[in-house]
Design an enzyme around this catalytic site. Structure first.
Site, PDB file in Angstrom:
ATOM      1  N   ALA A 127       0.832  -1.204   0.000  1.00 51.17           N
ATOM      2  CA  ALA A 127       0.000   0.000   0.000  1.00 51.17           C
ATOM      3  C   ALA A 127       0.866   1.254   0.000  1.00 51.17           C
ATOM      4  O   ALA A 127       1.810   1.371   0.773  1.00 51.17           O
ATOM      5  CB  ALA A 127      -0.922  -0.001   1.217  1.00 51.17           C
TER       6      ALA A 127
ATOM      7  N   TYR B 182       7.614  10.980  -4.979  1.00 53.17           N
ATOM      8  CA  TYR B 182       7.298   9.585  -4.681  1.00 53.17           C
ATOM      9  C   TYR B 182       8.556   8.805  -4.320  1.00 53.17           C
ATOM     10  O   TYR B 182       8.611   8.091  -3.309  1.00 53.17           O
ATOM     11  CB  TYR B 182       6.600   8.949  -5.886  1.00 53.17           C
ATOM     12  CG  TYR B 182       6.466   7.449  -5.817  1.00 53.17           C
ATOM     13  CD1 TYR B 182       5.573   6.854  -4.929  1.00 53.17           C
ATOM     14  CD2 TYR B 182       7.223   6.619  -6.653  1.00 53.17           C
ATOM     15  CE1 TYR B 182       5.442   5.471  -4.869  1.00 53.17           C
ATOM     16  CE2 TYR B 182       7.091   5.244  -6.600  1.00 53.17           C
ATOM     17  CZ  TYR B 182       6.202   4.674  -5.707  1.00 53.17           C
ATOM     18  OH  TYR B 182       6.077   3.304  -5.643  1.00 53.17           O
TER      19      TYR B 182
END
Length: 321
Positions: A71, A141
């Site tokens: 996740a 990210y």
């Protein structure tokens, strides 16, 4: 063995859960933000809500031996956050650390963290990325994944929980999101594409291959405390990739020899410089360690996986349309 897979409803998570559920000696628990309507009452899925530093993982972790943490807040095509870096940190760093800390308290044996090759960099020039290279994250990210890696290593050393870090490059299949989905749609259109002059090399990993490697890292004793790069057996150029996808779709892909400098300029003017780099630049991964230390071999070749992705894409769109 009881394994918790976070992000169980995602692209990789669904495939991994299916793979693990086929093993007789593994009980799988999938963590999702919210239960889908058809899964209410399912004993194998646990809703944990939004992921961050305050997420309560206690129900999901009950009796678990190994966690595979998939996740994450990944690449966002239409960013809405006023502070994207902080949004990535909240999920990818604070969320991962909260899960690891609660895993320690739950008596976990091993934590498999799915990171990103972006931790090492965004492109290569002749020399593939190895696990020993210094980190050089190129985007918010990737920065968040790097920060999470470093913090998890410290927690692992102090707690004794085995940490395994996996850094995949682009993961693909017929239902992949992001840039690969764009390529599939372009090939399916059947129009000439301006990539005939592109000379690059891309390491990628088929979804089937990544899932197989994760399953190995759940069990293999030698994986403990290690970081791995994982990829298919062969790197491919963008023209090769498009041709193989087209072969799977039963299409002859026509590639026009548009000068790459012209495409780069056009991409920059349109604010798509990163997209051009991701498609036309090179990014090569040295996955020797995964093979030498763990004895892993990709179950499917890049050539066959790309053709299968094209075939499955065409089939699914025929059924849907």
């Amino acid at each position: 063995m009881k394994v918790l897979v976070t992000g169980a409803g995602g692209f990789v998570g669904q495939a991994l859960c299916t793979r693990l559920e086929s093993a007789d000696d593994i009980e799988v628990v999938g963590a999702v933000r919210a239960l889908p309507a058809q899964a209410e009452g399912s004993s194998s899925l646990v809703a944990v809500g939004d992921i961050g530093g305050h997420t309560d993982w206690s129900q999901a972790l009950s009796g678990v031996n190994v966690v595979v943490h998939l996740a994450a807040r990944a690449h966002v095509l239409n960013e809405q956050s006023k502070d994207p870096r902080e949004a990535f940190r909240r999920v990818n760093v604070e969320g991962a650390l909260a899960l690891f800390q609660q895993s320690i308290d739950a008596g976990l044996k091993r934590f498999v963290f799915i990171s990103s090759i972006g931790v090492v960099g965004g492109s290569t020039e002749g020399k593939p990325f190895t696990e020993s290279m210094p980190s050089a994250p190129h985007a918010d990210y990737a920065h968040s994944k790097y920060e999470a890696e470093e913090a998890l290593k410290a927690l692992s050393q102090s707690s004794g929980v085995e940490l395994v870090i996996i850094r995949p490059p682009l993961v693909y299949a017929a239902h992949a999101p992001g840039n690969f989905a764009r390529l599939l749609k372009l090939v399916a259109l059947g129009v000439p594409l301006p990539f005939g002059s592109v000379i690059n090399q891309r390491s990628m990993v088929a979804l089937e291959n990544l899932v197989d490697f994760i399953a190995l890292c759940i069990r293999h004793p030698a994986a403990a405390g290690e970081t791995f790069h994982v990829s298919d057996d062969d790197d491919v150029s963008l023209p090769q990739m498009l041709k193989l996808l087209g072969r799977g779709m039963g299409r002859n892909v026509i590639l026009l020899p548009v000068p790459t400098g012209l495409m780069a300029l056009g991409a920059q003017l349109l604010g798509k410089k990163n997209l051009y780099t991701q498609l036309c630049g090179s990014l090569q991964v040295d996955a020797t360690k995964s093979r030498s230390l763990l004895g892993w071999q990709p179950p499917v070749s890049a050539e066959l996986a790309l053709m299968q992705a094209g075939k499955n894409f065409r089939r699914s769109h025929k059924q849907g349309g």
